[in-house]
Every structure is written in C-alpha cells, then in structure tokens.
Design an enzyme around this catalytic site. Structure first.
Site, PDB file in Angstrom:
ATOM      1  N   ARG A 163     -49.354 -22.498 -12.255  1.00  0.00           N
ATOM      2  CA  ARG A 163     -48.392 -22.456 -11.127  1.00  0.00           C
ATOM      3  C   ARG A 163     -47.041 -22.997 -11.581  1.00  0.00           C
ATOM      4  NH1 ARG A 163     -52.643 -20.417 -10.098  1.00  0.00           N
ATOM      5  NH2 ARG A 163     -51.421 -18.768 -11.005  1.00  0.00           N
ATOM      6  N   ASP A 210     -62.078 -13.114 -10.805  1.00  0.00           N
ATOM      7  CA  ASP A 210     -60.706 -13.283 -11.276  1.00  0.00           C
ATOM      8  C   ASP A 210     -60.576 -12.715 -12.696  1.00  0.00           C
ATOM      9  OD1 ASP A 210     -59.951 -14.571  -8.965  1.00  0.00           O
ATOM     10  OD2 ASP A 210     -59.730 -16.553  -9.865  1.00  0.00           O
ATOM     11  N   LYS A 270     -64.000 -17.605 -11.538  1.00  0.00           N
ATOM     12  CA  LYS A 270     -63.602 -17.366 -12.930  1.00  0.00           C
ATOM     13  C   LYS A 270     -64.870 -17.442 -13.769  1.00  0.00           C
ATOM     14  CE  LYS A 270     -58.836 -18.887 -12.761  1.00  0.00           C
ATOM     15  NZ  LYS A 270     -58.804 -18.777 -11.293  1.00  0.00           N
ATOM     16  N   LYS A 308     -49.662  -9.678 -11.300  1.00  0.00           N
ATOM     17  CA  LYS A 308     -48.814  -9.461 -12.487  1.00  0.00           C
ATOM     18  C   LYS A 308     -49.523  -9.960 -13.742  1.00  0.00           C
ATOM     19  CE  LYS A 308     -44.347  -9.552 -10.145  1.00  0.00           C
ATOM     20  NZ  LYS A 308     -42.998 -10.151 -10.059  1.00  0.00           N
ATOM     21  N   GLN A 327     -54.579  -6.952 -14.164  1.00  0.00           N
ATOM     22  CA  GLN A 327     -53.287  -7.600 -14.419  1.00  0.00           C
ATOM     23  C   GLN A 327     -52.271  -6.570 -14.921  1.00  0.00           C
ATOM     24  OE1 GLN A 327     -55.698  -9.735 -17.060  1.00  0.00           O
ATOM     25  NE2 GLN A 327     -55.197 -11.759 -16.261  1.00  0.00           N
ATOM     26  N   ARG A 366     -58.050  -6.410  -6.762  1.00  0.00           N
ATOM     27  CA  ARG A 366     -56.814  -7.177  -6.590  1.00  0.00           C
ATOM     28  C   ARG A 366     -55.901  -6.897  -7.787  1.00  0.00           C
ATOM     29  NH1 ARG A 366     -57.780 -13.099  -7.564  1.00  0.00           N
ATOM     30  NH2 ARG A 366     -58.938 -13.004  -5.604  1.00  0.00           N
ATOM     31  N   HIS A 411     -46.325 -12.527  -4.571  1.00  0.00           N
ATOM     32  CA  HIS A 411     -45.372 -13.111  -3.612  1.00  0.00           C
ATOM     33  C   HIS A 411     -44.025 -12.428  -3.710  1.00  0.00           C
ATOM     34  CE1 HIS A 411     -48.090 -16.137  -5.391  1.00  0.00           C
ATOM     35  NE2 HIS A 411     -48.349 -16.399  -4.125  1.00  0.00           N
TER      36      HIS A 411
HETATM   37  C1  LIG Z   1     -53.998 -14.066  -4.579  1.00  0.00           C
HETATM   38  C2  LIG Z   1     -53.646 -14.174  -6.036  1.00  0.00           C
HETATM   39  C3  LIG Z   1     -54.648 -14.195  -6.982  1.00  0.00           C
HETATM   40  C4  LIG Z   1     -54.336 -14.234  -8.335  1.00  0.00           C
HETATM   41  N1  LIG Z   1     -55.327 -14.109  -9.261  1.00  0.00           N
HETATM   42  C5  LIG Z   1     -55.001 -14.004 -10.568  1.00  0.00           C
HETATM   43  C6  LIG Z   1     -55.965 -13.691 -11.556  1.00  0.00           C
HETATM   44  O1  LIG Z   1     -57.152 -13.513 -11.265  1.00  0.00           O
HETATM   45  N2  LIG Z   1     -55.562 -13.589 -12.848  1.00  0.00           N
HETATM   46  C7  LIG Z   1     -54.244 -13.760 -13.212  1.00  0.00           C
HETATM   47  O2  LIG Z   1     -53.931 -13.623 -14.409  1.00  0.00           O
HETATM   48  N3  LIG Z   1     -53.311 -14.084 -12.301  1.00  0.00           N
HETATM   49  C8  LIG Z   1     -53.656 -14.200 -11.002  1.00  0.00           C
HETATM   50  N4  LIG Z   1     -52.676 -14.484 -10.079  1.00  0.00           N
HETATM   51  C9  LIG Z   1     -51.329 -14.943 -10.520  1.00  0.00           C
HETATM   52  C10 LIG Z   1     -50.396 -13.781 -10.811  1.00  0.00           C
HETATM   53  O3  LIG Z   1     -50.790 -13.141 -12.007  1.00  0.00           O
HETATM   54  C11 LIG Z   1     -48.943 -14.256 -10.962  1.00  0.00           C
HETATM   55  O4  LIG Z   1     -48.852 -15.164 -12.008  1.00  0.00           O
HETATM   56  C12 LIG Z   1     -48.366 -14.900  -9.719  1.00  0.00           C
HETATM   57  O5  LIG Z   1     -48.796 -14.248  -8.556  1.00  0.00           O
HETATM   58  C13 LIG Z   1     -46.834 -14.859  -9.733  1.00  0.00           C
HETATM   59  O6  LIG Z   1     -46.389 -13.537  -9.695  1.00  0.00           O
HETATM   60  P1  LIG Z   1     -45.722 -12.848  -8.389  1.00  0.00           P
HETATM   61  O7  LIG Z   1     -46.319 -11.476  -8.277  1.00  0.00           O
HETATM   62  O8  LIG Z   1     -45.894 -13.706  -7.223  1.00  0.00           O
HETATM   63  O9  LIG Z   1     -44.225 -12.583  -8.775  1.00  0.00           O
HETATM   64  P2  LIG Z   1     -43.081 -13.581  -9.291  1.00  0.00           P
HETATM   65  O10 LIG Z   1     -41.966 -12.694  -9.667  1.00  0.00           O
HETATM   66  O11 LIG Z   1     -43.619 -14.518 -10.318  1.00  0.00           O
HETATM   67  O12 LIG Z   1     -42.734 -14.407  -8.001  1.00  0.00           O
HETATM   68  C14 LIG Z   1     -42.056 -13.857  -6.894  1.00  0.00           C
HETATM   69  C15 LIG Z   1     -41.548 -15.022  -6.036  1.00  0.00           C
HETATM   70  O13 LIG Z   1     -42.669 -15.745  -5.490  1.00  0.00           O
HETATM   71  C16 LIG Z   1     -42.457 -17.146  -5.587  1.00  0.00           C
HETATM   72  N5  LIG Z   1     -43.401 -17.743  -6.551  1.00  0.00           N
HETATM   73  C17 LIG Z   1     -44.243 -17.099  -7.402  1.00  0.00           C
HETATM   74  N6  LIG Z   1     -45.007 -17.971  -8.088  1.00  0.00           N
HETATM   75  C18 LIG Z   1     -44.628 -19.200  -7.666  1.00  0.00           C
HETATM   76  C19 LIG Z   1     -45.056 -20.515  -7.990  1.00  0.00           C
HETATM   77  N7  LIG Z   1     -46.021 -20.755  -8.885  1.00  0.00           N
HETATM   78  N8  LIG Z   1     -44.452 -21.564  -7.348  1.00  0.00           N
HETATM   79  C20 LIG Z   1     -43.487 -21.367  -6.428  1.00  0.00           C
HETATM   80  N9  LIG Z   1     -43.048 -20.128  -6.078  1.00  0.00           N
HETATM   81  C21 LIG Z   1     -43.614 -19.058  -6.681  1.00  0.00           C
HETATM   82  C22 LIG Z   1     -41.026 -17.328  -6.041  1.00  0.00           C
HETATM   83  O14 LIG Z   1     -40.205 -17.351  -4.913  1.00  0.00           O
HETATM   84  C23 LIG Z   1     -40.776 -16.066  -6.857  1.00  0.00           C
HETATM   85  O15 LIG Z   1     -39.425 -15.745  -6.939  1.00  0.00           O
HETATM   86  C24 LIG Z   1     -52.977 -14.390  -8.720  1.00  0.00           C
HETATM   87  C25 LIG Z   1     -51.964 -14.370  -7.764  1.00  0.00           C
HETATM   88  C26 LIG Z   1     -52.266 -14.246  -6.436  1.00  0.00           C
HETATM   89  C27 LIG Z   1     -51.165 -14.196  -5.439  1.00  0.00           C
END
Ligand SMILES: Cc1cc2nc3c(=O)[nH]c(=O)nc-3n(C[C@H](O)[C@H](O)[C@H](O)COP(=O)(O)OP(=O)(O)OC[C@H]3O[C@@H](n4cnc5c(N)ncnc54)[C@H](O)[C@@H]3O)c2cc1C
Length: 308
Positions: A289, A134, A98, A187, A163, A184, A227
């Site tokens: 998180r 990031d 970051k 969301k 994003q 990468r 995820h």
């Molecule tokens: C490898 C990686 C790098 C990332 N880097 C950045 C970045 O540089 N900048 C940025 O703004 N964001 C970053 N993020 C975070 C991202 O923006 C989302 O906030 C996060 O991934 C949750 O979104 P989702 O796509 O998993 O979907 P969601 O709809 O939020 O989640 C789908 C499912 O995954 C599970 N889940 C998701 N989050 C959680 C959690 N915190 N605890 C428990 N279960 C969970 C739940 O089962 C949920 O129903 C990163 C995420 C990942 C995976």
C-alpha cells in the site's frame, strides 16, 4: 521511482522486524488494516455491510515457512467463516486468499496449498459465499490458475485475480472469460521484471482497458479492482456497451482508500465490494500500500519523525 524501492523493502526480514515493532507504525497501519483479531473485525464487517457495501475478507499473511503455519492460516479463515455465519451475509462477505499463505512456496507446495484452501472454499460455500484466489508474483500464477480450475469443478463460483501489468494476462483473460468465471482485474502490486510485465503506468492502464473489454464482452463475472477514476468510468462505459446490468459486474476497492467513492458507487446502485484485510502479519500488505502511493510513505515517515 520510490515504488520499486519500497516493494524491494517489503521482502526484507530486517525491515519487517523494525517496522512491525515500531510503536508509531500502528496508527498508520490501522488506516489499511482495521483490526488484528476476529473479535475486532466482526463489528467492522457489520458496520460496512450496514452501509450497503459488500466485502471480501483477507486474513493478512504470506511467505510462510512451515506447513504448520499454512494450517494455522487455513484455520484462521475457518474461524472467520464460523464467526460470520450468524450474520447471514451470504455473498455480501466473501473471502480473498493468498496461496503463499497456504504453503504454495514450500516443498510440495502446490499440493499443500490446494489441500489447505479446499476446506476454506467448502466452509465458505456452507455459509452461502465464495472465495477468490489473489494473484501474487508471476512465478506463482500457473499453480494458482491450476488450483482455481480444480476448485471450480466442485465450486464454480470460486474467483481468481489477473494483473494487467503482466504480458500473459490478455490470454488468461480470454480463457477465463470463456469459462464463465468470476475474475477480478487489478493493475498488479508486485515488483515484476521487464521480461514479463509492462513497467510504464500508461502501458499498464492501456492493457487494463484491453483486458477489461475482453472480460466485459465474455461470459464471466468481471470484478473491477481499482481506485483509478478514469478506469472506473471506462468500466461503466464498457459494461453499458456490452449490455451488462448493474448486477452483472462489480467494483472492488481496498479498505482505507477512497472511502467516499465506495459509498458513491454503492449509492448509484453498483455492487461495491471492499477488500478488508485484518490480522497480525500485515507487513507485506502494508508495504504494497505504501508502494502504490509514495505520499503514504511521506505520511508514515512524518509520523515516525514527529514522534521519534
Ligand atoms: C480489491 C482489490 C484487490 C486487489 N488484489 C490484488 C491482487 O490479488 N494482486 C495484486 O497484485 N494486486 C492486487 N490489488 C492491488 C492492485 O494491483 C493495485 O496495486 C492497486 O489497486 C493500485 O492501483 P489502482 O488501480 O488503484 O490505480 P492507481 O493508479 O495506483 O491509483 C489510482 C488512485 O487511487 C488512489 N490510491 C491507489 N492506491 C493507493 C494507496 N495505496 N494509498 C492511497 N491511495 C491510493 C490514489 O488516489 C491514486 O491516484 C488489488 C486491488 C484492489 C482494489
């Protein structure tokens, strides 16, 4: 509705002190941040890579206030890279950084962050791996993309994050896909205003798919950071349609979230990279998180009440 409240709390110094000092916090934090020191994290790196997973390593920290802290952040990454060298993992363990932790928000921050991140990128290249920048809040992104472009002139494998929730991202994706970059797609995890970002989940998901299609059809290397089971199967379908082989894109998920899915995708032959955060300044990372899944907050609150 809880998500934005928690994200606002992630900027509160008072709460940071309170939550960080509470002894009950630690076990909950450990789920997402499995170590505080290099000594603790190296065995975890070994264990995860032995299971066929790839990693991107994050030394937690952000919003630093002095140039000395920015240099300490740089040195923490350099130490990690030095400790990973004997494991000879190459690109199986890359770094995520970051730029705010490298001084981006300080006076002359753009130059400071650029100067601090370069030795980390050089050191990573020295052990056969790479760095991904990031994406933080939208005000930081022009500077991040400029540093990314500069670094790519010497280290073309340097990656960056976009994003889906931001309106600007579709255009950023077209530019980056054309340049053959490692990108990468996530969301988005920050509290962004309606002038710059979609606010509704379904709008963000639709934007994610549009951007992912651009990346898959382009000339770069897409890294699917999510995820979300629906988006993961759409990504597989888009990759097939675009004629991409299994090693021409990868999935990325966070340590501590849907661990079974990490192993399932790896067993199917996908490249699966786990974003593994460690360090002592975990407050901002931890609160994001919690904000992503309010059930985490209930679990956290229950453990506080249960022990308090
Ligand atoms: C490898 C990686 C790098 C990332 N880097 C950045 C970045 O540089 N900048 C940025 O703004 N964001 C970053 N993020 C975070 C991202 O923006 C989302 O906030 C996060 O991934 C949750 O979104 P989702 O796509 O998993 O979907 P969601 O709809 O939020 O989640 C789908 C499912 O995954 C599970 N889940 C998701 N989050 C959680 C959690 N915190 N605890 C428990 N279960 C969970 C739940 O089962 C949920 O129903 C990163 C995420 C990942 C995976």
């Amino acid at each position: 509705m809880l998500g934005p409240v928690i994200l606002a709390a992630s900027r509160s110094d008072r709460l940071r002190r309170l939550v960080s000092a509470a002894p009950v916090t630690k076990p909950v934090v450990d789920r997402f941040i499995p170590g505080e020191s290099v000594d603790e994290i190296v065995p975890i790196v070994r264990d995860l890579t032995d299971q066929g997973l790839e990693l991107t390593m994050d030394v937690v920290g952000e919003d630093i206030t002095t140039p000395a802290q920015a240099e300490a952040a740089r040195d923490a990454y350099l130490e990690l890279i030095d400790r990973l060298k004997p494991l000879d993992l190459g690109t199986r363990a890359e770094m995520s950084v970051k730029l705010s932790m490298f001084g981006q928000a300080l006076d002359g921050g753009h130059e400071l962050a650029a100067a601090n991140v370069r030795p980390v990128v050089e050191a990573a290249a020295g052990i056969g791996t790479t760095v991904t920048l990031d994406a933080e809040d939208h005000t930081t992104l022009d500077s991040m993309f400029a540093i990314h472009e500069e670094l790519r002139q010497d280290f073309p494998q340097t990656g960056c994050v976009i994003q889906a929730y931001l309106f600007r991202t579709e255009e950023d994706a077209r530019r980056l896909a054309d340049s053959g970059s490692r990108v990468r797609l996530v969301k988005g995890a920050y509290k962004e205003p309606a002038e710059v970002a979609y606010q509704q989940r379904h709008e963000i998901d639709k934007a994610y798919v549009r951007v992912l299609r651009t990346l898959m059809e382009g000339g770069g290397y897409p890294m699917i950071g999510s995820h979300d089971p629906r988006l993961i199967s759409i990504a597989q379908e888009l990759a097939r349609t675009a004629g991409r082989k299994l090693d021409e894109y990868e999935f990325q998920m966070l340590y501590g979230i849907r661990g079974d899915e990490h192993l399932r995708l790896a067993a199917e032959g996908h490249r699966m990279r786990v974003y593994t955060a460690y360090g002592t300044d975990w407050y901002g990372y931890f609160m994001r998180r919690l904000a992503e899944k309010p059930a985490n907050l209930r679990f956290f609150a229950r453990s506080v009440i249960g022990r308090g």
